[in-house]
Structures are given as C-alpha cells and as structure tokens.
Design a protein around this motif. Sequence first.
Motif, PDB file in Angstrom:
ATOM      1  N   GLY A  38       1.184  -1.169   0.247  1.00 38.70           N
ATOM      2  CA  GLY A  38       0.131  -0.017  -0.085  1.00 38.70           C
ATOM      3  C   GLY A  38       1.117   1.476  -0.003  1.00 38.70           C
ATOM      4  O   GLY A  38       0.830   2.519   0.857  1.00 38.70           O
ATOM      5  N   GLU A  41      -2.208   6.272  -2.301  1.00 44.10           N
ATOM      6  CA  GLU A  41      -3.691   5.821  -2.209  1.00 44.10           C
ATOM      7  C   GLU A  41      -4.212   4.882  -3.361  1.00 44.10           C
ATOM      8  O   GLU A  41      -5.131   4.802  -3.395  1.00 44.10           O
ATOM      9  N   GLN A  42      -3.871   5.225  -5.016  1.00 39.90           N
ATOM     10  CA  GLN A  42      -4.724   4.622  -5.650  1.00 39.90           C
ATOM     11  C   GLN A  42      -3.982   2.972  -5.621  1.00 39.90           C
ATOM     12  O   GLN A  42      -5.259   1.684  -5.441  1.00 39.90           O
ATOM     13  N   GLU A  43      -3.240   2.364  -5.209  1.00 44.43           N
ATOM     14  CA  GLU A  43      -2.850   0.622  -4.638  1.00 44.43           C
ATOM     15  C   GLU A  43      -3.724   0.385  -3.335  1.00 44.43           C
ATOM     16  O   GLU A  43      -4.211  -0.260  -3.052  1.00 44.43           O
ATOM     17  N   ILE A  45      -6.782   1.312  -2.678  1.00 41.11           N
ATOM     18  CA  ILE A  45      -8.226   1.175  -3.081  1.00 41.11           C
ATOM     19  C   ILE A  45      -8.038   0.003  -4.099  1.00 41.11           C
ATOM     20  O   ILE A  45      -9.096  -0.662  -4.105  1.00 41.11           O
ATOM     21  N   ARG A  46      -7.036   0.057  -4.585  1.00 39.89           N
ATOM     22  CA  ARG A  46      -7.036  -1.330  -5.215  1.00 39.89           C
ATOM     23  C   ARG A  46      -7.230  -2.973  -4.175  1.00 39.89           C
ATOM     24  O   ARG A  46      -7.809  -3.534  -4.255  1.00 39.89           O
ATOM     25  N   MET A  47      -5.749  -2.547  -2.903  1.00 40.63           N
ATOM     26  CA  MET A  47      -6.524  -3.434  -2.486  1.00 40.63           C
ATOM     27  C   MET A  47      -7.211  -3.734  -1.832  1.00 40.63           C
ATOM     28  O   MET A  47      -7.556  -5.251  -1.017  1.00 40.63           O
ATOM     29  N   GLY A  49      -9.928  -3.429  -2.769  1.00 41.35           N
ATOM     30  CA  GLY A  49     -12.068  -3.850  -3.628  1.00 41.35           C
ATOM     31  C   GLY A  49     -10.362  -5.169  -3.701  1.00 41.35           C
ATOM     32  O   GLY A  49     -11.935  -6.577  -4.424  1.00 41.35           O
ATOM     33  N   ASP A  50      -9.787  -5.619  -4.003  1.00 43.61           N
ATOM     34  CA  ASP A  50      -9.129  -7.231  -4.151  1.00 43.61           C
ATOM     35  C   ASP A  50      -9.805  -8.085  -2.947  1.00 43.61           C
ATOM     36  O   ASP A  50      -9.053  -8.681  -1.962  1.00 43.61           O
ATOM     37  N   ARG A  58      -6.964  -5.488   5.003  1.00 43.34           N
ATOM     38  CA  ARG A  58      -8.136  -5.202   3.813  1.00 43.34           C
ATOM     39  C   ARG A  58      -8.783  -4.609   4.867  1.00 43.34           C
ATOM     40  O   ARG A  58      -9.396  -3.019   4.609  1.00 43.34           O
ATOM     41  N   LEU A  76     -16.183   3.536  -1.779  1.00 45.20           N
ATOM     42  CA  LEU A  76     -15.754   2.554  -1.715  1.00 45.20           C
ATOM     43  C   LEU A  76     -15.958   1.603  -0.829  1.00 45.20           C
ATOM     44  O   LEU A  76     -15.770   0.690  -0.283  1.00 45.20           O
TER      45      LEU A  76
END
Length: 236
Positions: A38, A41-43, A45-47, A49-50, A58, A76
């Motif tokens: 992490g 911020e983009q990463e 957000i991706r994590m 939702g994974d 998470r 989110l």
Amino acid sequence: MKPDRELAKKLDAIVQGTLVDGRAQTEALVASVVSAGGTSEQELIRMLGDSSLDPELRADICWLIPRLELDGAEKLLEPLMAEPSDKLREEAAVGLGLVAQDTSIEVLLKAMEQDASRSVRRAALHALGIFSPPRAAPHVMKLLLDPNEDEETRADAAEALAHFRHEGIVEVLIDQLRDASAKVRYSAAYSLGQQGDGTAIEPLREISLRDHAATPWGSVSSSARNALDELERRDA
C-alpha cells in the motif's frame, strides 16, 4: 518499500493525530499496510477491493480510508458491507460513520437491523451515532426499546442517541433510567447530559442519589452526576 510522498504525509498525520496510548498500534497498522504494497492511495483502493487478499489486511486498509479523507470514500466502503468477513464489515461500518454521508444511512440501518454478526450490528449502531442523521433516530430508539435485544446492544443504542436531534429522544432516555439493565441506565444518563434538555435534571438527580449499580465504566450514579454537571455547564 515506502509510500509515495503524498500518502506518506497523510499517514504521518494519522499517526500523529492518534492518542499517545494508541500511537504504537497505529504505527504498526500503517507499517503492515505499506509493507504489503500500500504505497499510494490508488494502490490502497485497489487492494481494498481485492477479495483475494487477507481480510485482516483489507480491514486495516478500511480503517485508513476515512482517515485519509479521500473524495467519495463512502463509495469504497459501502460495498464492503456485503463482504463475508465480519471484521471487514465492522471497519467499513465505522468508516461510513466517520465519512458521514447521507447516502450511507440506509446501508448502516440495514446492517444495524439485519446483519448476522452482533459485532457488525453494534459497529453500524456506533457509526450512526457518530454523525447522528435525524431520520435514523426512530430506528435507534426502536432498537433501544426492543426487549428481545441484548443489554450491551441496547446500551450502545442509548449512547448512540447522545447527539441526535429528534422529537421524543429525551423522553425515551428518561424512561430508560428505570431500565432493568444497569448498562442501559448508565448510557441513558450519559446521553441525557449530552442532549442538554433541562427536563432531565430531576430524574438524573434522583438516579445520582440512589442508583449505585456498577457497570464496566463506573456506577450508574456517577454517570448521572456527570450528566448533571454537563447540564449545569450548558446553563452557565
């Protein structure tokens, strides 16, 4: 592995804004999330939702999301209320309370009333108490008055009503000063102090003199005395 400059600044602010007693725990949470990837911020957000990632990781990211003050954070968090992990749903619920968007009210009410996990239901209740949307007040009062609910959840409901502004709350809380549960009575007294309505003074004074039942947070009488002090400060 290090976070990018923008995220590092925000993460440091979160750590520094944590009370001293909890700072080490917050530092450990941040370090764990960053070491897992992490770094932006983009990463994050991706994590978040994974669904293949560890639910605990998470959930830690979920804890960070509202504190990072991201635009549209509720979008989110709301989908996470359907996740199988109780811990993730708990963190998402509290996060929605911190973000405090009206679009989340129905999601939180559904969780408070229907979630299979008692801890998630209580987290949703806590979240509603954080931003106290008026249209949720009748639902929280209904839960407080439900004799089939356990006393801890009902005590949480009494506490959650502290900052709601809605007709009938003060009367309901005064009635709960006679509840069979000391925990409910303690929380009702606290919330009456926060409500700031002078009609609670005499009932609180009576409880402060005679109700010495113990709770994990102190006696009911001490809660009533604190509430009276709060009301007197407001009058002054």
